[in-house]
Design a protein around this motif. Structure first.
Motif, PDB file in Angstrom:
ATOM      1  N   MET A   1       0.765  -1.079  -0.101  1.00 35.98           N
ATOM      2  CA  MET A   1      -0.026   0.014   0.046  1.00 35.98           C
ATOM      3  C   MET A   1       1.133   1.380  -0.060  1.00 35.98           C
ATOM      4  SD  MET A   1      -2.800  -1.288  -0.430  1.00 35.98           S
ATOM      5  CE  MET A   1      -3.401   0.161  -0.717  1.00 35.98           C
TER       6      MET A   1
ATOM      7  N   GLY B   1      -1.159   5.729  -3.513  1.00 35.27           N
ATOM      8  CA  GLY B   1      -2.952   5.299  -3.390  1.00 35.27           C
ATOM      9  C   GLY B   1      -3.231   4.502  -4.452  1.00 35.27           C
TER      10      GLY B   1
ATOM     11  N   GLY C   1      -3.612   0.889  -5.880  1.00 29.45           N
ATOM     12  CA  GLY C   1      -4.050  -0.145  -5.226  1.00 29.45           C
ATOM     13  C   GLY C   1      -3.241  -1.361  -5.354  1.00 29.45           C
ATOM     14  N   PRO C   2      -3.176  -2.479  -4.508  1.00 29.09           N
ATOM     15  CA  PRO C   2      -2.267  -3.375  -4.399  1.00 29.09           C
ATOM     16  C   PRO C   2      -2.197  -4.490  -5.872  1.00 29.09           C
ATOM     17  CG  PRO C   2      -4.062  -4.193  -3.290  1.00 29.09           C
ATOM     18  CD  PRO C   2      -4.499  -2.745  -3.863  1.00 29.09           C
ATOM     19  N   VAL C   3      -3.319  -4.666  -6.413  1.00 30.44           N
ATOM     20  CA  VAL C   3      -3.348  -5.792  -7.410  1.00 30.44           C
ATOM     21  C   VAL C   3      -2.636  -5.113  -8.586  1.00 30.44           C
ATOM     22  CG1 VAL C   3      -5.116  -6.773  -8.781  1.00 30.44           C
ATOM     23  CG2 VAL C   3      -5.493  -6.380  -6.342  1.00 30.44           C
ATOM     24  N   ALA C   4      -2.581  -3.921  -8.853  1.00 28.87           N
ATOM     25  CA  ALA C   4      -1.992  -3.388  -9.949  1.00 28.87           C
ATOM     26  C   ALA C   4      -0.457  -3.499 -10.219  1.00 28.87           C
ATOM     27  CB  ALA C   4      -2.140  -1.701 -10.105  1.00 28.87           C
TER      28      ALA C   4
ATOM     29  N   LYS D   1       1.041  -6.253  -8.485  1.00 31.78           N
ATOM     30  CA  LYS D   1       1.531  -7.521  -7.969  1.00 31.78           C
ATOM     31  C   LYS D   1       2.164  -8.369  -9.236  1.00 31.78           C
ATOM     32  CE  LYS D   1      -1.280  -8.511  -5.048  1.00 31.78           C
ATOM     33  NZ  LYS D   1      -2.456  -9.251  -4.677  1.00 31.78           N
TER      34      LYS D   1
ATOM     35  N   ASP E   1      -5.327 -13.201   0.710  1.00 32.12           N
ATOM     36  CA  ASP E   1      -4.537 -12.072   0.233  1.00 32.12           C
ATOM     37  C   ASP E   1      -5.427 -10.725   0.770  1.00 32.12           C
ATOM     38  OD1 ASP E   1      -2.339 -10.633  -1.067  1.00 32.12           O
ATOM     39  OD2 ASP E   1      -3.428 -10.662  -3.149  1.00 32.12           O
ATOM     40  N   SER E   2      -6.436 -10.785   0.888  1.00 34.73           N
ATOM     41  CA  SER E   2      -7.380  -9.757   1.215  1.00 34.73           C
ATOM     42  C   SER E   2      -7.082  -9.111   2.763  1.00 34.73           C
ATOM     43  CB  SER E   2      -8.824  -9.737   1.294  1.00 34.73           C
ATOM     44  OG  SER E   2      -9.319 -10.936   1.972  1.00 34.73           O
TER      45      SER E   2
ATOM     46  N   THR F   1      -3.121  -7.728   2.377  1.00 34.96           N
ATOM     47  CA  THR F   1      -2.829  -6.402   1.835  1.00 34.96           C
ATOM     48  C   THR F   1      -3.572  -5.266   2.653  1.00 34.96           C
ATOM     49  OG1 THR F   1      -4.997  -6.726   0.259  1.00 34.96           O
ATOM     50  CG2 THR F   1      -2.784  -7.465  -0.826  1.00 34.96           C
ATOM     51  N   PHE F   2      -4.303  -5.832   3.612  1.00 33.73           N
ATOM     52  CA  PHE F   2      -4.901  -4.872   4.442  1.00 33.73           C
ATOM     53  C   PHE F   2      -3.914  -4.274   5.506  1.00 33.73           C
ATOM     54  CE2 PHE F   2      -6.669  -3.798   8.628  1.00 33.73           C
ATOM     55  CZ  PHE F   2      -7.427  -3.002   8.423  1.00 33.73           C
TER      56      PHE F   2
END
Lengths: 913, 189
Positions: free
Chosen positions: B6, B10, B12-15, B17, B93-94, B97-98
């Protein structure tokens, strides 16, 4: 009932609900996002704030989120309080900080809950000047498009997908303003209910990918009330059309049937209507053997003569409406009418109808399934055969854990708290099947065996519940150790449910499920019995009666018939190839009436183009015996008409009379009702075509429908009059009643200020409850209270293995096993290739090296070259093949077959004998 | 480039990975088997799991156990944790990434967490951050080319009385000045 005061006026509200539900049910406009009538309250978005006062003297009051506050007697609240109004406007301004201003290019625009709420709160001026946070979107497969920048973090998607529908490949990632809703990696969403994200998302993060292929705004769609035709559950739908094309399907609320949701097969199967395989002209076999388009009069003359001269039989269809099957039956005569299914499937449909009527156990609507607290699934993989039944069973699995929530005095609708209390607890669900099912994750116990042994389990449970039920001899230990606890748990439940269905091709299984349910009823339980149905009118076809295809073939063989009129049916899907060929060679003349080209239409002498569900009125009987009406969404293309109307014209063409006995839809419904006692209430399902509100019909087009004068301007500058609809009280027009139509005729949900689906709130007696004048549809069958249960005394022998052979069982696939949806491009992309699945031990014993090996399956006289899949969950000595997928269509399974390693070379996935 | 899952941009994490190879991504968890987690890590997870009725309660501890050994949590390890706890990749993963201190991308040998909350902000955080960036030649969310340091912001280290403050690995440092930072960095190889 309680009294609450809103703006100092008293209102009567139901006890136990929350303030938001109360306000919305009373007709007040309170903005909200995260709350959803089916997914309940979580209090995440802070949008539904209202002022709650301690008493008449309290003038300051407290701002509370109405969705998480239970109503209390004497409660005083204000929605219009200036502080509450200001608070809600600021919340939405804050939610809008990162929301892009892309409404003109957003697929949600015009039916966006966020748009509605923004207008409702009066936040019309953006003050933020900062860059907006951006995300990278994912490819979520052929159904759902993803645009994360529009997200307002209401969490509805995750709560629906994971919490409500049990999906595990979706989540919330990250934190702070980077919170991301999607999958860990791009990929097709695995849930059968992913398409509901499109409706659940209050804005345009998740939109309909199929609609985007031929995009139309909601206000430009012509819509009508319809019924899904892709399985037997009869989910209510609202399809939308434009320019003669079906463009999308949304759910239509029915509190008894599908509630707010649809499965993805039902939502995305519609594209078959737009398929280039559509038959749009009558076709006649020419001298050179080709099928060529001909004028309607020529085709009618040909068929009329053939019917007059020949000894004609009619073959109906479980996917055609009652009216169509009835018209065919009248045309050819009851003794020459056949229901269009194999002997096996006809027997199963009849057994289901029989079990639901002659025993004491009532059947269930999908909504009632959600109220059951213990479930036994006997042989049916419901998420593949009747997906919404699986979703309902998932909700049922929460009922026992929710008792603890009630004991703690926590309202069940306080979803986050309720889920914290219940954690991973799952109510008793038991699954007996031939292999793994998609609901196995819910199961307390699983039993895997051959169909006969599954039937014996059902019979054994019946006997364990009620000792007067027939006993099962020689029950092996592992079966007993499953049956015994299941019987105990079902006996201890308040409302146990037995679920089975036709997919394994076993009448014994249908009977066993009935015995188990009847035993529970006899033991004093409020038990329920539910059967899935394969086709949208399987039960209706069974109610109409008529012989099966074996009997039809027999009639041709004996020379008592030589002309075959086949309506909305591909016989190749209902009979093995040899029988199909024999039938075609015996018939002097074959006439097929259908909407898509298929094996039967390709071989017919004459083909008449039939209207699809979207272009016709009709009545379908769902799996619980509920009769439901569907209406045209778009007028049929020029030469196409409803099959029952073809029958009326053939009546005249074959010299049966001067005019069609059924000049319009109401006439055929009346004829049907007068002839069959069971259908006597069918005319009352919906108002007749003569129905008017304030002298007007009901417009299928919204009053904002645009471009009507320009729609056909490429052909003529004169605006043609809208197509007439003599068959219903609906009109293909923007003009129409300004009032709310009767529930069976609601073409869309819209209310002033509510352009999104949430306008539905305004059509319900209370939010989440039935529609104002009751949910449409009526169950036509009832159980028969007996002094004693009429148990089946079937003796089913234990499954006996045969050396060197496998019992080939059909495994159904949500995408592929149903033929109409398989003709829809987005669904077709997910259909499995033909395969044969074996468990590892059996494969090794048969000398098969491993997965992907090519083998030849010899089955019912055919040799099929297939690729092997290893499935460790498959019961011993079984081989599973995909049901309804070539080359397995038309085969009556289960059947014994042998497997041998394939010789090198040759073609895969098919081939004759 | 090593980035905190994170990052302060700003995004997001998925972008950002790393993508799994297709075949691996498509196979369901239960077919993969647990091949990566060492017995030691499993023992640690099991010990932790004894405190809770649900195994899913120990996801964060399991991820910490992996990170303590590998420095960060790669996709394979995450999948192994998911398998071991009976959860899906997405579910784990949720959670991963939190938490800003679970690293889903490689980090340097030492992770610098510079506190940017209000006390440190008032006592010169911005200047110190500039100094760190110049000294290391990296921006927030990046790792030095030699893999020695990763620089990340942190919302509060709870050291307001010693502000401005930072943390390297498990040590906290208060009353920071540019000179003191140079000295501290020098002690980390």
């Amino acid at each position: 009932m309680l009294t609450i005061y809103i703006h100092n006026e008293p209102y009567r509200v139901k006890a136990g609900i929350n303030l938001l539900e109360a306000c919305l049910s009373l007709g007040f406009n309170v903005p909200y996002f995260c709350w959803h009538p089916a997914i309940k309250s979580v209090g995440a978005c802070r949008q539904c704030a209202v002022k709650v006062f301690k008493g008449p003297e309290d003038t300051r009051g407290t701002l509370l989120m109405s969705c998480v506050v239970p109503v209390a007697d004497g409660m005083r609240i204000s929605i219009d309080d200036p502080e509450a109004v200001h608070f809600r406007a600021r919340v939405i301004e804050w939610l809008m900080l990162n929301h892009p201003h892309d409404c003109p290019v957003c697929d949600e625009g015009g039916e966006c809950h966020l748009q509605d709420m923004t207008v409702m709160t009066g936040h019309v001026q953006r003050r933020t000047r900062f860059p907006k946070r951006t995300h990278v979107n994912q490819d979520l497969g052929p159904f759902v498009a993803h645009e994360m920048n529009r997200c307002i973090q209401c969490y509805r998607c995750q709560r629906f997908y994971c919490d409500y529908a049990g999906g595990r490949d979706f989540g919330v990632f990250g934190w702070h303003d980077g919170v991301y809703f999607g999958r860990a990696q791009s990929g097709t969403l695995q849930s059968e209910f992913a398409g509901n994200l499109v409706e659940v998302c209050p804005t345009g993060v998740f939109t309909d990918k199929s609609l985007a292929q031929h995009y139309t705004r909601k206000w430009d769609l012509t819509t009508g009330p319809s019924i899904c035709v892709h399985c037997g559950l009869g989910c209510n739908t609202i399809p939308g059309a434009r320019y003669g094309q079906l463009r999308r399907v949304y759910s239509r609320f029915n509190s008894q049937v599908n509630g707010y949701f649809l499965c993805d097969r039902g939502r995305y199967g519609y594209e078959f209507v737009n398929s280039d395989r559509r038959i749009l002209q009558p076709r006649l076999r020419q001298e050179d053997g080709s099928l060529a388009p001909v004028a309607k009069a020529q085709a009618l003359a040909f068929v009329g003569q053939a019917l007059q001269r020949g000894k004609a039989i009619g073959i109906g269809s479980p996917r055609a409406s009652l009216e169509t099957n009835f018209a065919l039956r009248k045309l050819v005569g009851a003794e020459h009418y056949f229901q269009g299914e194999s002997a096996q499937k006809s027997a199963i449909s009849e057994a289901i109808l029989d079990c639901l009527q002659r025993g004491p156990t009532p059947t269930v609507s999908l909504h009632e399934v959600e109220t059951c607290d213990a479930v036994l699934l006997l042989g049916e993989d419901v998420l593949n055969t009747a997906p919404m039944l699986g979703l309902a069973i998932r909700q049922a699995s929460r009922n026992q854990p929710l008792e603890e929530v009630a004991r703690l005095n926590v309202p069940f609708w306080l979803d986050l708290v309720a889920r914290l209390i219940t954690q991973d607890q799952i109510g008793p669900i038991f699954i007996a099947a031939t292999g793994a099912t998609r609901l196995d994750g819910l199961a307390r116990q699983i039993y895997r065996a051959a169909p006969d042994d599954l039937a014996r389990i059902g019979l054994a449970i019946a006997h364990l519940v009620d000792p007067t039920a027939p006993e099962v001899s020689r029950l092996p230990d592992d079966a007993f150790s499953f049956a015994h606890p299941v019987a105990e748990v079902l006996k201890a439940a308040k409302r146990p449910l037995i679920v089975s269905g036709p997919s394994l091709g076993s009448v014994e299984l249908i009977h066993a499920a009935a015995n188990a349910a009847w035993a529970l009823t006899r033991a004093g339980k409020d038990a329920r019995l539910c059967y899935a149905a394969e086709s949208c009118n399987s039960l209706g076809a069974a109610m109409l009666g008529g012989g099966d295809l074996t009997a039809a073939l027999e009639l041709l063989r004996s020379g008592q018939a030589d002309t075959v009129l086949i309506v909305e049916n591909d016989l190749r899907r209902h009979m093995p190839e040899n029988d199909f060929e024999e039938l075609l060679s015996l018939a002097r003349c074959v006439i097929a009436v259908d909407h898509l080209e298929q094996a039967t239409t390709q071989r017919a002498h004459c083909v008449l183009p039939a209207a699809t569900f979207a272009e016709a009125e009709g009545t379908l009987i769902n799996n619980e015996g509920r009769a439901q009406r569907f209406y045209k969404v778009l007028p049929p293309p020029a030469a196409v008409q409803e099959s029952w109307r073809w029958m009326g014209e053939l009546w005249v063409a074959s010299g049966r009379g001067e005019a069609s006995p059924w000049p319009n839809f109401d006439a055929i419904v009346a004829a049907l009702a007068s002839e069959f006692a069971i259908f006597k209430d069918v005319p009352a399902l919906a108002p007749p075509a003569s129905f008017r509100q304030v002298g007007q019909k009901i417009g299928r087009q919204p009053h904002r429908y645009s471009g009507r004068t320009a729609e056909t301007a490429d052909q003529t500058v004169f605006e043609p009059p809208p197509p007439e609809d003599a068959d219903s009280a609906l009109a293909f027009s923007m003009e129409g009643t300004p009032l709310e139509p009767p529930s069976a005729l609601i073409p869309r949900y819209w209310a002033p200020g509510w352009n999104s689906l949430a306008a539905l709130n305004k059509f319900q007696i209370e939010v989440g409850g039935p529609l104002h004048d009751g949910d449409p549809g009526q169950r036509l069958i009832a159980p028969k209270p007996y002094p004693q249960s009429p148990y089946f005394k079937d003796f089913v022998s234990p499954f006996a293995r045969r050396p060197q052979q496998f019992l080939v069982v059909p495994h159904h696939h949500i995408y592929g096993s149903e033929p109409l949806s398989a003709a829809s491009a987005p669904v077709a992309s997910l259909c499995p290739k033909p395969y044969i699945a074996l468990n590892g031990a059996d494969a090794a014993a048969a000398g098969i090296a491993g997965a992907d090996q090519e083998v030849v399956l010899s089955l019912a006289g055919a040799s099929l070259r297939l690729s092997v899949i290893l499935d460790s969950t498959l019961a011993a000595s079984l081989a599973a093949v995909p049901a309804g997928i070539a080359p397995f269509e038309g085969l009556d399974l289960p059947a014994w077959g042998t497997i041998a390693a394939a010789p090198a070379g040759g073609q895969r996935g098919g081939g004759g004998s | 480039m090593g980035v905190s899952p994170m990052s302060s941009t700003g995004v997001g994490p998925v972008a950002k990975k790393k993508k799994l190879p297709e075949t691996r991504a498509r196979r369901p968890c239960h077919e993969m088997g647990s091949i990566m987690l060492s017995d030691e890590v499993k023992k640690e997870i099991d010990a932790e799991a004894r405190h809770y009725p649900q195994r899913r309660a120990v996801v964060a501890e399991a991820l910490k156990a992996v990170q303590a050994r590998r420095g960060w949590v790669d996709d394979e390890s995450l999948r192994d944790v998911a398998d071991y706890l009976g959860l899906s990749f997405d579910e784990v993963d949720s959670i991963a990434t939190f938490y800003n201190l679970i690293f889903r991308q490689p980090v340097g040998r030492h992770v610098i967490l510079i506190c940017d909350s209000v006390s440190c902000y008032l006592t010169g955080y911005e200047k110190l951050l500039d100094h760190l960036k110049k000294k290391l030649g990296i921006a927030l969310g990046q790792t030095t080319a030699d893999g020695r340091f990763t620089l990340l912001p942190n919302a509060c280290l709870g050291l307001c009385e010693q502000a401005p403050a930072m943390m390297i690995d498990n040590e906290t440092y208060g009353h920071l000045t540019a000179a003191r930072i140079d000295e501290i960095l020098g002690k980390h190889e």
